[in-house]
Structure formats: structure tokens, C-alpha cells
Scaffold this motif. Structure first.
Motif, PDB file in Angstrom:
ATOM      1  N   ILE A 179      35.552  14.884  49.327  1.00  0.00           N
ATOM      2  CA  ILE A 179      35.134  14.183  48.110  1.00  0.00           C
ATOM      3  C   ILE A 179      33.751  13.576  48.338  1.00  0.00           C
ATOM      4  CG2 ILE A 179      35.661  12.314  46.505  1.00  0.00           C
ATOM      5  CD1 ILE A 179      38.611  12.639  47.226  1.00  0.00           C
ATOM      6  N   PRO A 180      32.748  13.964  47.561  1.00  0.00           N
ATOM      7  CA  PRO A 180      31.381  13.461  47.784  1.00  0.00           C
ATOM      8  C   PRO A 180      31.301  11.939  47.615  1.00  0.00           C
ATOM      9  CG  PRO A 180      31.389  15.342  46.281  1.00  0.00           C
ATOM     10  CD  PRO A 180      32.816  14.911  46.440  1.00  0.00           C
ATOM     11  N   GLU A 181      30.628  11.297  48.536  1.00  0.00           N
ATOM     12  CA  GLU A 181      30.442   9.845  48.439  1.00  0.00           C
ATOM     13  C   GLU A 181      29.627   9.482  47.201  1.00  0.00           C
ATOM     14  OE1 GLU A 181      31.543   7.203  50.050  1.00  0.00           O
ATOM     15  OE2 GLU A 181      32.847   8.446  51.303  1.00  0.00           O
ATOM     16  N   SER A 182      28.748  10.396  46.786  1.00  0.00           N
ATOM     17  CA  SER A 182      27.905  10.127  45.615  1.00  0.00           C
ATOM     18  C   SER A 182      28.741   9.968  44.355  1.00  0.00           C
ATOM     19  CB  SER A 182      26.896  11.266  45.426  1.00  0.00           C
ATOM     20  OG  SER A 182      27.565  12.506  45.264  1.00  0.00           O
ATOM     21  N   VAL A 183      29.851  10.720  44.258  1.00  0.00           N
ATOM     22  CA  VAL A 183      30.735  10.618  43.097  1.00  0.00           C
ATOM     23  C   VAL A 183      31.409   9.243  43.064  1.00  0.00           C
ATOM     24  CG1 VAL A 183      32.783  11.563  41.964  1.00  0.00           C
ATOM     25  CG2 VAL A 183      31.130  13.104  43.025  1.00  0.00           C
ATOM     26  N   LYS A 184      31.909   8.807  44.213  1.00  0.00           N
ATOM     27  CA  LYS A 184      32.554   7.492  44.281  1.00  0.00           C
ATOM     28  C   LYS A 184      31.552   6.365  44.055  1.00  0.00           C
ATOM     29  CE  LYS A 184      34.603   8.516  48.292  1.00  0.00           C
ATOM     30  NZ  LYS A 184      35.458   8.371  49.490  1.00  0.00           N
ATOM     31  N   ALA A 187      30.766   6.025  40.401  1.00  0.00           N
ATOM     32  CA  ALA A 187      31.856   5.356  39.687  1.00  0.00           C
ATOM     33  C   ALA A 187      31.795   3.842  39.896  1.00  0.00           C
ATOM     34  CB  ALA A 187      33.195   5.909  40.155  1.00  0.00           C
ATOM     35  N   ARG A 188      31.473   3.430  41.113  1.00  0.00           N
ATOM     36  CA  ARG A 188      31.371   1.986  41.390  1.00  0.00           C
ATOM     37  C   ARG A 188      30.205   1.363  40.609  1.00  0.00           C
ATOM     38  NH1 ARG A 188      32.096   3.852  46.860  1.00  0.00           N
ATOM     39  NH2 ARG A 188      34.243   3.511  47.559  1.00  0.00           N
ATOM     40  N   ILE A 189      29.092   2.094  40.546  1.00  0.00           N
ATOM     41  CA  ILE A 189      27.933   1.595  39.797  1.00  0.00           C
ATOM     42  C   ILE A 189      28.271   1.435  38.317  1.00  0.00           C
ATOM     43  CG2 ILE A 189      25.584   2.179  39.020  1.00  0.00           C
ATOM     44  CD1 ILE A 189      25.190   3.513  41.774  1.00  0.00           C
ATOM     45  N   ASP A 190      29.110   2.347  37.804  1.00  0.00           N
ATOM     46  CA  ASP A 190      29.520   2.273  36.400  1.00  0.00           C
ATOM     47  C   ASP A 190      30.555   1.175  36.143  1.00  0.00           C
ATOM     48  OD1 ASP A 190      27.846   4.277  35.646  1.00  0.00           O
ATOM     49  OD2 ASP A 190      29.339   5.878  35.854  1.00  0.00           O
ATOM     50  N   GLN A 196      40.829   1.955  39.321  1.00  0.00           N
ATOM     51  CA  GLN A 196      40.233   2.987  38.460  1.00  0.00           C
ATOM     52  C   GLN A 196      39.620   4.103  39.293  1.00  0.00           C
ATOM     53  OE1 GLN A 196      37.639   0.290  36.366  1.00  0.00           O
ATOM     54  NE2 GLN A 196      38.930   0.279  34.512  1.00  0.00           N
ATOM     55  N   LEU A 197      39.019   3.738  40.423  1.00  0.00           N
ATOM     56  CA  LEU A 197      38.447   4.751  41.319  1.00  0.00           C
ATOM     57  C   LEU A 197      39.538   5.670  41.850  1.00  0.00           C
ATOM     58  CD1 LEU A 197      35.822   5.662  42.809  1.00  0.00           C
ATOM     59  CD2 LEU A 197      36.525   4.149  44.676  1.00  0.00           C
ATOM     60  N   MET A 198      40.668   5.071  42.230  1.00  0.00           N
ATOM     61  CA  MET A 198      41.778   5.868  42.741  1.00  0.00           C
ATOM     62  C   MET A 198      42.360   6.762  41.642  1.00  0.00           C
ATOM     63  SD  MET A 198      43.876   6.710  45.183  1.00  0.00           S
ATOM     64  CE  MET A 198      43.591   5.479  46.469  1.00  0.00           C
ATOM     65  N   LYS A 199      42.587   6.185  40.455  1.00  0.00           N
ATOM     66  CA  LYS A 199      43.238   6.912  39.363  1.00  0.00           C
ATOM     67  C   LYS A 199      42.364   8.019  38.783  1.00  0.00           C
ATOM     68  CE  LYS A 199      45.112   6.228  34.710  1.00  0.00           C
ATOM     69  NZ  LYS A 199      45.320   5.251  33.599  1.00  0.00           N
ATOM     70  N   ASN A 200      41.082   7.737  38.547  1.00  0.00           N
ATOM     71  CA  ASN A 200      40.219   8.657  37.806  1.00  0.00           C
ATOM     72  C   ASN A 200      39.332   9.555  38.673  1.00  0.00           C
ATOM     73  OD1 ASN A 200      41.089   7.572  35.266  1.00  0.00           O
ATOM     74  ND2 ASN A 200      39.768   5.806  35.635  1.00  0.00           N
ATOM     75  N   ILE A 201      39.160   9.196  39.943  1.00  0.00           N
ATOM     76  CA  ILE A 201      38.284   9.986  40.808  1.00  0.00           C
ATOM     77  C   ILE A 201      39.036  10.619  41.971  1.00  0.00           C
ATOM     78  CG2 ILE A 201      36.220   9.957  42.269  1.00  0.00           C
ATOM     79  CD1 ILE A 201      35.608   9.490  39.331  1.00  0.00           C
ATOM     80  N   ILE A 202      39.653   9.765  42.801  1.00  0.00           N
ATOM     81  CA  ILE A 202      40.248  10.267  44.041  1.00  0.00           C
ATOM     82  C   ILE A 202      41.468  11.146  43.774  1.00  0.00           C
ATOM     83  CG2 ILE A 202      41.369   9.589  46.197  1.00  0.00           C
ATOM     84  CD1 ILE A 202      39.579   7.142  46.257  1.00  0.00           C
ATOM     85  N   LEU A 203      42.441  10.654  42.995  1.00  0.00           N
ATOM     86  CA  LEU A 203      43.674  11.420  42.769  1.00  0.00           C
ATOM     87  C   LEU A 203      43.419  12.773  42.102  1.00  0.00           C
ATOM     88  CD1 LEU A 203      46.288   8.672  41.786  1.00  0.00           C
ATOM     89  CD2 LEU A 203      46.026   9.887  43.960  1.00  0.00           C
ATOM     90  N   PRO A 204      42.595  12.864  41.022  1.00  0.00           N
ATOM     91  CA  PRO A 204      42.333  14.193  40.440  1.00  0.00           C
ATOM     92  C   PRO A 204      41.683  15.156  41.436  1.00  0.00           C
ATOM     93  CG  PRO A 204      41.692  12.477  38.895  1.00  0.00           C
ATOM     94  CD  PRO A 204      42.006  11.790  40.190  1.00  0.00           C
TER      95      PRO A 204
END
Length: 289
Positions: A179-184, A187-190, A196-204
Motif C-alpha cells: 500500500i503506497p504511503e502517498s495514498v495514506k 488521506a490524512r491531509i484530507d 476512516q483510514l482503515m475503513k476507506n483506504i487500508i481494508l479495500p
């Protein structure tokens, strides 16, 4: 073009030949024996009985139905716990702290121990150590673990989770690291919080690993044999007997190899159906990174 195809089949041939010899031929032979009353003794008379063994599985031999229901219930609990614990361990050891690499090895180590040895080890814990705790403390909950169907079920579950979670951890670590760190970070910047990070980014993005993890844990849970044999031997009174042990007892305990092979064929169809269904359902939920 012809040379590349030839190389392709040359590389593939050993695997195909091995699969044909080890899987296809024994399955075909097994299906033949499932239609007979063979007792397993070489040279003995083999009588063709058609589908009678398959009828007997659900009419004369009720132990198979009970073993299937027990195995199904056990597998549901084991699959959920193994994957939850494996994912939690993977999330934990991928954090940046001293000793994370060492902990990966520690958590994975139980998977390297044979099932029989694990079964006898946990049998000693449940019988000797738990009984000693019960005598010292007077807590009845620690007494007679493997002589009770409910605690025997929990004992098998503890053994399975302890053994398989480390392997699932490795599967999930491999996906987490992709999982790219840039994606996470985006999400944090947004403004995404940890949930929310776990539900919408990591789990999918973990779905490909969940597909593999669920398939492996379902397969291993349904086919579990040596741990069941070593820990409870199906007791008390076959209340913790799983399908693989039930098939073994029919073949080598009662010398009903034809009936046992019919059970194995039914078992193969059930596990294959469940496995394929799970792969189709989880594959649809995978997303591209």
C-alpha cells in the motif's frame, strides 16, 4: 513463436505431470472405490454397489452428518479468528519500533511445528496444567477441558488460531507493504482519522490478501486432521470428531474403505464448492492500487 510455446510447455510439464499423478489419478481411483464395498485388504473381493455408499452416508452412518456440522461450525469460528488475529498482528508488526522483526519470527514460529506435536503439546496444557490450576485455585472452569464437548471445541479453536495466525500475518504483511504511503498520507491531509483510514483506504486495498487468507484458512480448517487426532481424538463420544478424522476412522477403524472413499468424495465436493464461492465473492470486492 513455436519455440516460445515449446519452452512454455516444457516448463509447465513437470507441474502438470505431478498434478496428474498425485491428484487426478488418485481421485479417479478413489471415485471407483466409492462405488464398491471394498474393505481395504489387498486381494479381497470387491463388490460393485453403485451409489449405495453415498446413500448410507446420510442414512445408515449419522456420524458423518454430525462431523460435518461440527466441522462447519468450527471452520466459521476458526476462519474469522485466524484472519482477525493475523491481520491485527500484521498491523502491529508493520509499525516502526524496535523488535518488530523479531516479533514476526516469534508469531510465525507455531506454524513451523507439526500438527501432531502441537496437538500433544496443547493436550498436556489442557489436561495437566489446567487441572493443576483448577486444584490450586478451585476454579472449576479449568477442570476437564478435553472431556467436555464445549471446552473441547474451544481447545481445538485455541490450537488452530495459535498455529495459523502467524502464517496469515505473513500474507497480510506482504499486502500492507504494497500500500503506497502517498495514498495514506493524502488521506490524512484530507482530514481522515485512523478509523476512516482503515475503513476507506487500508481494508479495500487489503482485499487481494483477504481473498488468499480466507481461502487458505477455510481449506485448512475443513481439512484439519492431525491436530484433531492428537488433541481430542474426536472425543468425548465423537462430539469433537471432524470430517477428516471421521473418514479416517471409517477406513482404518471399521475397514469400510468404500464408505470412507464415498465420504471423501462428498467432502471434496463440499470444500471445493465453498472455496470457489468464497473466491468469487471476495474477488469481486478487490480494487486496483
Amino acid at each position: 513463436m513455436k519455440k516460445s510455446k515449446l519452452r512454455f510447455w516444457c516448463f509447465l510439464a513437470p507441474a502438470l505431470i505431478s498434478f496428474f499423478i498425485v491428484v487426478i489419478i488418485p481421485t479417479c481411483i478413489g471415485f471407483f472405490y466409492s462405488l464398491t464395498n471394498w474393505n481395504g485388504i489387498v486381494g479381497s473381493d470387491i463388490k460393485f454397489v453403485g451409489l449405495q455408499n453415498f446413500v448410507d452416508i446420510f442414512t445408515r452412518d449419522n456420524s458423518f452428518v454430525h462431523a460435518f456440522l461440527f466441522t462447519a461450525g468450527f471452520s466459521v469460528c476458526a476462519v474469522l479468528l485466524v484472519n482477525l488475529v493475523g491481520f491485527a498482528l500484521a498491523m502491529f508488526v508493520t509499525q516502526k519500533f524496535k523488535g518488530a522483526t523479531l516479533l514476526r519470527g516469534v508469531f510465525f514460529m507455531p506454524n513451523m511445528i507439526g500438527g501432531l506435536l502441537l496437538g500433544f503439546t496443547w493436550q498436556f496444557i489442557f489436561i495437566s496444567i489446567f487441572e493443576a490450576i483448577a486444584k490450586k485455585t478451585g476454579i472449576a472452569a479449568f477442570s476437564g477441558w478435553l472431556s467436555n464437548p464445549q471446552t473441547g471445541f474451544i481447545g481445538l479453536l485455541i490450537l488452530t488460531v495459535w498455529q495459523m495466525s502467524g502464517y496469515m500475518m505473513i500474507v497480510y504483511i506482504a499486502q500492507i507493504q504494497q500500500i503506497p504511503e502517498s495514498v495514506k498520507e493524502a488521506a490524512r491531509i484530507d482530514g481522515a482519522n485512523s478509523f476512516q483510514l482503515m475503513k476507506n483506504i487500508i481494508l479495500p486495498l487489503m482485499m487481494p490478501a483477504f481473498t488468499i487468507g480466507l481461502f487458505l484458512s477455510i481449506s485448512n480448517s475443513f481439512k484439519m486432521f492431525d491436530q484433531n487426532l492428537a488433541l481430542t481424538q474426536g472425543g468425548p463420544y465423537k462430539s469433537t470428531e471432524m470430517i477428516a478424522l471421521n473418514i479416517y476412522n471409517s477406513a482404518f477403524g471399521a475397514n469400510e474403505f468404500g464408505l470412507a472413499q464415498a465420504k471423501a468424495i462428498v467432502f471434496l465436493i463440499i470444500v471445493a464448492g465453498i472455496g470457489i464461492t468464497q473466491l468469487i465473492l471476495t474477488k469481486r470486492k478487490e480494487v486496483e492500487m
